[in-house]
Design a protein around this motif. Structure first.
Motif, PDB file in Angstrom:
ATOM      1  N   PRO A  25     -21.068 -70.237 -37.201  1.00  0.00           N
ATOM      2  CA  PRO A  25     -21.482 -68.894 -37.607  1.00  0.00           C
ATOM      3  C   PRO A  25     -21.417 -67.922 -36.431  1.00  0.00           C
ATOM      4  O   PRO A  25     -21.699 -68.286 -35.294  1.00  0.00           O
ATOM      5  N   VAL A  26     -21.047 -66.715 -36.742  1.00  0.00           N
ATOM      6  CA  VAL A  26     -20.910 -65.688 -35.716  1.00  0.00           C
ATOM      7  C   VAL A  26     -22.261 -64.997 -35.527  1.00  0.00           C
ATOM      8  O   VAL A  26     -22.926 -64.653 -36.506  1.00  0.00           O
ATOM      9  N   GLY A  38     -28.955 -53.682 -35.108  1.00  0.00           N
ATOM     10  CA  GLY A  38     -27.652 -53.488 -35.719  1.00  0.00           C
ATOM     11  C   GLY A  38     -26.951 -54.768 -36.125  1.00  0.00           C
ATOM     12  O   GLY A  38     -27.426 -55.879 -35.874  1.00  0.00           O
ATOM     13  N   PHE A  39     -25.805 -54.592 -36.763  1.00  0.00           N
ATOM     14  CA  PHE A  39     -24.950 -55.662 -37.270  1.00  0.00           C
ATOM     15  C   PHE A  39     -23.575 -55.484 -36.644  1.00  0.00           C
ATOM     16  O   PHE A  39     -22.976 -54.410 -36.746  1.00  0.00           O
ATOM     17  N   LEU A  40     -23.076 -56.508 -35.978  1.00  0.00           N
ATOM     18  CA  LEU A  40     -21.799 -56.440 -35.268  1.00  0.00           C
ATOM     19  C   LEU A  40     -20.645 -56.789 -36.196  1.00  0.00           C
ATOM     20  O   LEU A  40     -20.629 -57.859 -36.817  1.00  0.00           O
ATOM     21  N   CYS A  41     -19.680 -55.898 -36.295  1.00  0.00           N
ATOM     22  CA  CYS A  41     -18.498 -56.113 -37.131  1.00  0.00           C
ATOM     23  C   CYS A  41     -17.559 -57.127 -36.475  1.00  0.00           C
ATOM     24  O   CYS A  41     -17.695 -57.461 -35.305  1.00  0.00           O
ATOM     25  N   ASP A  42     -16.577 -57.593 -37.248  1.00  0.00           N
ATOM     26  CA  ASP A  42     -15.612 -58.586 -36.764  1.00  0.00           C
ATOM     27  C   ASP A  42     -14.860 -58.149 -35.517  1.00  0.00           C
ATOM     28  O   ASP A  42     -14.433 -58.982 -34.730  1.00  0.00           O
ATOM     29  N   CYS A  60     -17.684 -51.617 -41.851  1.00  0.00           N
ATOM     30  CA  CYS A  60     -16.848 -52.423 -40.968  1.00  0.00           C
ATOM     31  C   CYS A  60     -15.429 -52.431 -41.526  1.00  0.00           C
ATOM     32  O   CYS A  60     -15.240 -52.416 -42.747  1.00  0.00           O
ATOM     33  N   ARG A  61     -14.457 -52.476 -40.672  1.00  0.00           N
ATOM     34  CA  ARG A  61     -13.054 -52.394 -41.077  1.00  0.00           C
ATOM     35  C   ARG A  61     -12.686 -53.458 -42.113  1.00  0.00           C
ATOM     36  O   ARG A  61     -11.970 -53.192 -43.061  1.00  0.00           O
ATOM     37  N   ASN A  62     -13.186 -54.688 -41.925  1.00  0.00           N
ATOM     38  CA  ASN A  62     -12.831 -55.787 -42.832  1.00  0.00           C
ATOM     39  C   ASN A  62     -13.854 -56.003 -43.946  1.00  0.00           C
ATOM     40  O   ASN A  62     -13.843 -57.046 -44.587  1.00  0.00           O
ATOM     41  N   ARG A  63     -14.762 -55.070 -44.148  1.00  0.00           N
ATOM     42  CA  ARG A  63     -15.802 -55.122 -45.188  1.00  0.00           C
ATOM     43  C   ARG A  63     -16.762 -56.297 -45.021  1.00  0.00           C
ATOM     44  O   ARG A  63     -17.411 -56.724 -45.977  1.00  0.00           O
ATOM     45  N   GLU A  64     -16.870 -56.851 -43.807  1.00  0.00           N
ATOM     46  CA  GLU A  64     -17.772 -57.984 -43.614  1.00  0.00           C
ATOM     47  C   GLU A  64     -19.239 -57.598 -43.821  1.00  0.00           C
ATOM     48  O   GLU A  64     -20.085 -58.452 -44.061  1.00  0.00           O
ATOM     49  N   ASP A  65     -19.542 -56.306 -43.793  1.00  0.00           N
ATOM     50  CA  ASP A  65     -20.906 -55.834 -44.043  1.00  0.00           C
ATOM     51  C   ASP A  65     -21.234 -55.774 -45.537  1.00  0.00           C
ATOM     52  O   ASP A  65     -22.369 -55.505 -45.905  1.00  0.00           O
ATOM     53  N   GLU A  66     -20.265 -56.054 -46.383  1.00  0.00           N
ATOM     54  CA  GLU A  66     -20.468 -56.002 -47.838  1.00  0.00           C
ATOM     55  C   GLU A  66     -20.081 -57.317 -48.516  1.00  0.00           C
ATOM     56  O   GLU A  66     -19.944 -57.359 -49.737  1.00  0.00           O
ATOM     57  N   GLN A  67     -19.916 -58.384 -47.758  1.00  0.00           N
ATOM     58  CA  GLN A  67     -19.497 -59.663 -48.332  1.00  0.00           C
ATOM     59  C   GLN A  67     -20.568 -60.240 -49.243  1.00  0.00           C
ATOM     60  O   GLN A  67     -21.765 -60.090 -49.002  1.00  0.00           O
TER      61      GLN A  67
END
Length: 160
Positions: A25-26, A38-42, A60-67
């Motif tokens: 896990p990241v 905060g939440f760190l994007c990919d 986030c560019r890759n939508r990892e904040d909405e997974q």
């Protein structure tokens, strides 16, 4: 032997790319502007506010904040550092909403409670406890002597 090693590396790479092998896990904790949680994007550069996670917008560019794995069962699916639990166990807020001088929990536990551990009022704020409505222990000084009661004791109108 070289061909076998190449085949093994290709297989592992393909399995990781397809998500068949679990990966570590990241750690996505970061500090956003104004020392907010905060939440760190990919991209490992973009740090968004905790309250921007699972808000329906792609921050986030890759939508990892909405997974789905992150937003599927709020607040239980969120990492603990993104969540502040109010004194009423039925309520929670995002961690960056704690100590923001607003009564986000509805009972001021996010501003005055021992778990909140908020700093005292700053220079631009007047301290009165308790405060009515949206504020808990501090009101903006601009609300002093405005003819509207903000502090239960009326100190914002007579002393401030």
């Amino acid at each position: 032997s070289a061909a076998a090693l190449l085949l093994l590396a290709t297989t592992v790479g393909l399995a990781v790319a397809l998500g068949l092998l679990s990966h570590t896990p990241v750690n996505r904790f970061c500090t956003a502007f104004n020392n907010q949680t905060g939440f760190l994007c990919d991209d490992s550069v973009t740090c968004i506010l905790a309250s921007q996670v699972c808000d329906g917008l792609r921050n986030c560019r890759n939508r990892e904040d909405e997974q789905e794995e992150l937003c599927g069962d709020l607040p239980n699916s969120l990492p603990g550092y993104l969540v502040f639990r109010c004194s009423n166990p039925a309520y929670w807020i995002y961690a960056d909403q704690r100590c923001n001088r607003m009564n986000d929990c509805g009972d001021c536990s996010d501003e005055m409670g021992s778990l909140a551990a908020c700093p005292p009022c700053g220079l631009e704020w007047w301290s009165c406890s308790p405060v009515l409505y949206e504020y808990c222990s501090c009101i903006p000084r601009r609300l002093c002597r405005d003819g509207i009661q903000h502090c239960l004791s009326w100190s914002d109108e007579y002393i401030c």
